[in-house]
Design a protein around this motif. Structure first.
Motif, PDB file in Angstrom:
ATOM      1  N   GLN A   1      43.118  46.255  33.827  1.00 39.19           N
ATOM      2  CA  GLN A   1      43.542  46.435  35.215  1.00 39.19           C
ATOM      3  C   GLN A   1      42.739  45.501  36.107  1.00 39.19           C
ATOM      4  O   GLN A   1      41.606  45.138  35.792  1.00 39.19           O
ATOM      5  CB  GLN A   1      43.366  47.886  35.672  1.00 39.19           C
TER       6      GLN A   1
ATOM      7  N   ILE B   1      40.622  44.982  39.331  1.00 39.15           N
ATOM      8  CA  ILE B   1      39.780  45.798  40.203  1.00 39.15           C
ATOM      9  C   ILE B   1      39.706  45.220  41.608  1.00 39.15           C
ATOM     10  O   ILE B   1      39.785  45.941  42.605  1.00 39.15           O
ATOM     11  CB  ILE B   1      38.362  45.926  39.610  1.00 39.15           C
TER      12      ILE B   1
ATOM     13  N   GLY C   1      41.346  50.680  48.439  1.00 39.91           N
ATOM     14  CA  GLY C   1      40.738  51.942  48.833  1.00 39.91           C
ATOM     15  C   GLY C   1      39.520  51.802  49.717  1.00 39.91           C
ATOM     16  O   GLY C   1      38.861  52.793  50.045  1.00 39.91           O
TER      17      GLY C   1
ATOM     18  N   PHE D   1      32.393  53.682  41.757  1.00 44.25           N
ATOM     19  CA  PHE D   1      33.474  54.389  41.073  1.00 44.25           C
ATOM     20  C   PHE D   1      33.056  55.839  40.835  1.00 44.25           C
ATOM     21  O   PHE D   1      31.865  56.139  40.654  1.00 44.25           O
ATOM     22  CB  PHE D   1      33.761  53.747  39.714  1.00 44.25           C
ATOM     23  N   ASN D   2      34.050  56.733  40.807  1.00 47.69           N
ATOM     24  CA  ASN D   2      33.754  58.111  40.411  1.00 47.69           C
ATOM     25  C   ASN D   2      33.844  58.235  38.897  1.00 47.69           C
ATOM     26  O   ASN D   2      34.071  57.249  38.188  1.00 47.69           O
ATOM     27  CB  ASN D   2      34.677  59.095  41.129  1.00 47.69           C
TER      28      ASN D   2
ATOM     29  N   ASN E   1      36.053  59.230  37.015  1.00 43.09           N
ATOM     30  CA  ASN E   1      37.354  58.887  36.460  1.00 43.09           C
ATOM     31  C   ASN E   1      37.651  57.393  36.550  1.00 43.09           C
ATOM     32  O   ASN E   1      38.748  56.956  36.189  1.00 43.09           O
ATOM     33  CB  ASN E   1      38.462  59.670  37.175  1.00 43.09           C
ATOM     34  N   GLY E   2      36.695  56.619  37.073  1.00 42.68           N
ATOM     35  CA  GLY E   2      36.903  55.193  37.197  1.00 42.68           C
ATOM     36  C   GLY E   2      37.666  54.789  38.435  1.00 42.68           C
ATOM     37  O   GLY E   2      38.087  53.627  38.552  1.00 42.68           O
ATOM     38  N   GLN E   3      37.817  55.709  39.375  1.00 47.02           N
ATOM     39  CA  GLN E   3      38.511  55.395  40.629  1.00 47.02           C
ATOM     40  C   GLN E   3      37.523  54.832  41.637  1.00 47.02           C
ATOM     41  O   GLN E   3      36.390  55.305  41.755  1.00 47.02           O
ATOM     42  CB  GLN E   3      39.181  56.646  41.198  1.00 47.02           C
ATOM     43  N   ILE E   4      37.956  53.823  42.380  1.00 47.23           N
ATOM     44  CA  ILE E   4      37.097  53.185  43.370  1.00 47.23           C
ATOM     45  C   ILE E   4      36.817  54.139  44.531  1.00 47.23           C
ATOM     46  O   ILE E   4      37.736  54.753  45.075  1.00 47.23           O
ATOM     47  CB  ILE E   4      37.746  51.893  43.897  1.00 47.23           C
ATOM     48  N   THR E   5      35.546  54.249  44.886  1.00 46.97           N
ATOM     49  CA  THR E   5      35.146  55.121  46.002  1.00 46.97           C
ATOM     50  C   THR E   5      34.488  54.355  47.144  1.00 46.97           C
ATOM     51  O   THR E   5      34.239  54.922  48.200  1.00 46.97           O
ATOM     52  CB  THR E   5      34.166  56.205  45.512  1.00 46.97           C
TER      53      THR E   5
ATOM     54  N   ARG F   1      34.486  51.446  29.066  1.00 44.76           N
ATOM     55  CA  ARG F   1      35.064  50.494  30.013  1.00 44.76           C
ATOM     56  C   ARG F   1      34.198  49.238  30.061  1.00 44.76           C
ATOM     57  O   ARG F   1      32.984  49.323  30.112  1.00 44.76           O
ATOM     58  CB  ARG F   1      35.145  51.088  31.427  1.00 44.76           C
TER      59      ARG F   1
END
Length: 386
Positions: A59, A61, A70, A112-113, A115-119, A359
Motif C-alpha cells: 500500500q 503510505i 488523514g 500509526f495505531n 492496526n496500522g492506521q495513520i494517526t 510490516r
C-alpha cells in the motif's frame, strides 16, 4: 554450518588464542550465493507497481508534496533513510529528506495505531542538508545523518523533544548509524570512495553529547581481524577524520548499517558489497559480493540501505539495480524479496520493520517521475519469518 557458527567454533577450538591471518582465512565461508526465496517467486506487479511473493500486499503510505492521508502534513521530498519506533500500542515511521536545507532537508514522521492506521504526521528536524540515512537508538530517538562534507549527526525526538546536533560523533560525510546496546556504542558509515567505518563510544550510554570517536583498523584483505583506534580530532578540520589514523581500513562508499546479535553489517556501494563485522571475536568478512556470486547473475546490485528481521534475515535495498529489496538469510543465501516496476530512475530507501515484524516500510525516493518531488513511501504486509 554457516559462517557465524563456523567462526564461533574456530575461536573455541583455538582455546581463545588470537590466530594469525593465514589461520583465520580458513575460518571464513564464501559470501552469500543465489538460492530460491523462502517466500517463493515474485507475483505479477500489483496496482502500485510492486512485485511481491504470494501472501504479501503493498500500500502507498505517503507521496512527496501531498498531504499524508488523514493528516494536514505535507510529506517531504526525497524520502531516504528510515526506522520504526514503538509508540504506545502503535508505532512511528521516521524518514529523512535527502534535500538541501532550503528545499526542506531534515526528517519527518508518520504515526500509526496498532492496526496500522495513520494517526498523525509531522516534522521532527528542519534546516539541515542531505539527510541520507541514520539509525534509531534503544532510547527511541532517531539519528539523522547529513551526507555532506563535515556533516553532522542530529539526534531527533519523534516521541517529543527538540532535535540537537551531536558533533562529538564526528564531522564527516555521514551515511548510516546502528546502535549496539551490548558494547554501548554507535557504529557509523561514511559515504566516500575512501571512507572508513567508525564507532562512537558515549561517555554515558543514552547521552550522545560527549564521548570518543574511533575508527576500524585492519589490513587490506576482505577478511581478517581488526582493532579500534581513537580519531584525534572528530571535528574533521583541518584534517578529515578518515585520514587521521594510520592503518584505518578503507571502505568504498559506506551506506546502510544494521546491528543484531553481536554482529554489525554494513554496505558499500562502490563495490557492491555487504560487510559482516563479528564483534564477539573482532573479525570481519564479506557477507555478500556481487562479483563472487557463482553462478550469476548477481541478484543484488547498487547496494544501499539495510535492515534486519526478527528471524535474522537481512533486507538490502537497491539504489538502482532492478529496484529490488533482496534478502540474505542466516545460512548465507540471497534472493529477491520484492521489485518495484516502472521506477528505474529512482532508488529504494528506508526499509524498516514494525515491532511485530509483519510490516515492512520503505520508500522509492524519486518514484515514477525520477524527481525528488515524486517520492513515494510504501508498506508491505504479509507472513514475514519471525
Amino acid at each position: 554450518m554457516d559462517r557465524r557458527t563456523l567462526l564461533r567454533a574456530t575461536v573455541a577450538g583455538a582455546g581463545g588464542l588470537v590466530l594469525p591471518f593465514t589461520a583465520w582465512s580458513t575460518a571464513y565461508a564464501a559470501p552469500a550465493q543465489n538460492a530460491a526465496s523462502p517466500y517463493g517467486p515474485l507475483q505479477a506487479a500489483d496496482a502500485n507497481g510492486i512485485q511481491v511473493p504470494a501472501g504479501f500486499t503493498s500500500q502507498v503510505i505517503a507521496r512527496s508534496g501531498q498531504v499524508v492521508p488523514g493528516t494536514s502534513y505535507v510529506w517531504h521530498s526525497a524520502p531516504d533513510g528510515g526506522a520504526v519506533i514503538p509508540h504506545g500500542t502503535g508505532w512511528i515511521y521516521v524518514s529523512n529528506a535527502e534535500t538541501s536545507a532550503t528545499s526542506g532537508g531534515g526528517a519527518s514522521m508518520i504515526s500509526f495505531n496498532s492496526n496500522g492506521q495513520i494517526t498523525g504526521a509531522s516534522r521532527i528536524l528542519s534546516g539541515t542538508n542531505n539527510n541520507c540515512a541514520g539509525g534509531k537508538t534503544p532510547w527511541n530517538t532517531w539519528l539523522s545523518c547529513e551526507e555532506i562534507s563535515l556533516g553532522r549527526v542530529w539526534e531527533t525526538y519523534p516521541l517529543g523533544g527538540t532535535a540537537v546536533a551531536r558533533p562529538a560523533m564526528g564531522r564527516f560525510k555521514h551515511e548510516a548509524a546502528a546502535a549496539d546496546p551490548v558494547r554501548k556504542v554507535i557504529y557509523l558509515t561514511e559515504d566516500e570512495t575512501d571512507g572508513r567505518f567508525y564507532r562512537f563510544v558515549p561517555t554515558t550510554w543514552g547521552d550522545l553529547s560527549t564521548g570518543t570517536l574511533q575508527v576500524l583498523v585492519a589490513g587490506t584483505a576482505t577478511s581478517g581481524t581488526f582493532t579500534w583506534a581513537t580519531v584525534p580530532d572528530p571535528d574533521g578540520s583541518p584534517t578529515v577524520t578518515r585520514r587521521q589514523v594510520s592503518g584505518a581500513k578503507v571502505f568504498n562508499g559506506g551506506e546502510g548499517c544494521h546491528y543484531a546479535n553481536d554482529t554489525v553489517w554494513f554496505t558499500t556501494k562502490g563495490d557492491n558489497r555487504v560487510w559482516q563485522v563479528n564483534l564477539a571475536n573482532n573479525t570481519y568478512e564479506l557477507a555478500y559480493d556481487d562479483s563472487l556470486v557463482n553462478p550469476g547473475p548477481a541478484p543484488l546490485t547498487g547496494v544501499d540501505n539495510v535492515t534486519g528481521s526478527t528471524f535474522g534475515d537481512l533486507y538490502v535495498a537497491e539504489d538502482g539495480g532492478n529496484m529490488e529489496i533482496c534478502m540474505i538469510t542466516p545460512d548465507d543465501t540471497i534472493s529477491v524479496f520484492l521489485r518495484i516496476t516502472g521506477q528505474s530512475s529512482s532508488e529504494i530507501t528506508g526499509p524498516a520493520f514494525t515491532p511485530a515484524g509483519d510490516r515492512l516500510y520503505f520508500s522509492s525516493q524519486r518514484g515514477t517521475t525520477g524527481s525528488s518531488s515524486g517520492g513515494i513511501t510504501y508498506c508491505v504486509t504479509g507472513p514475514f519469518r519471525t
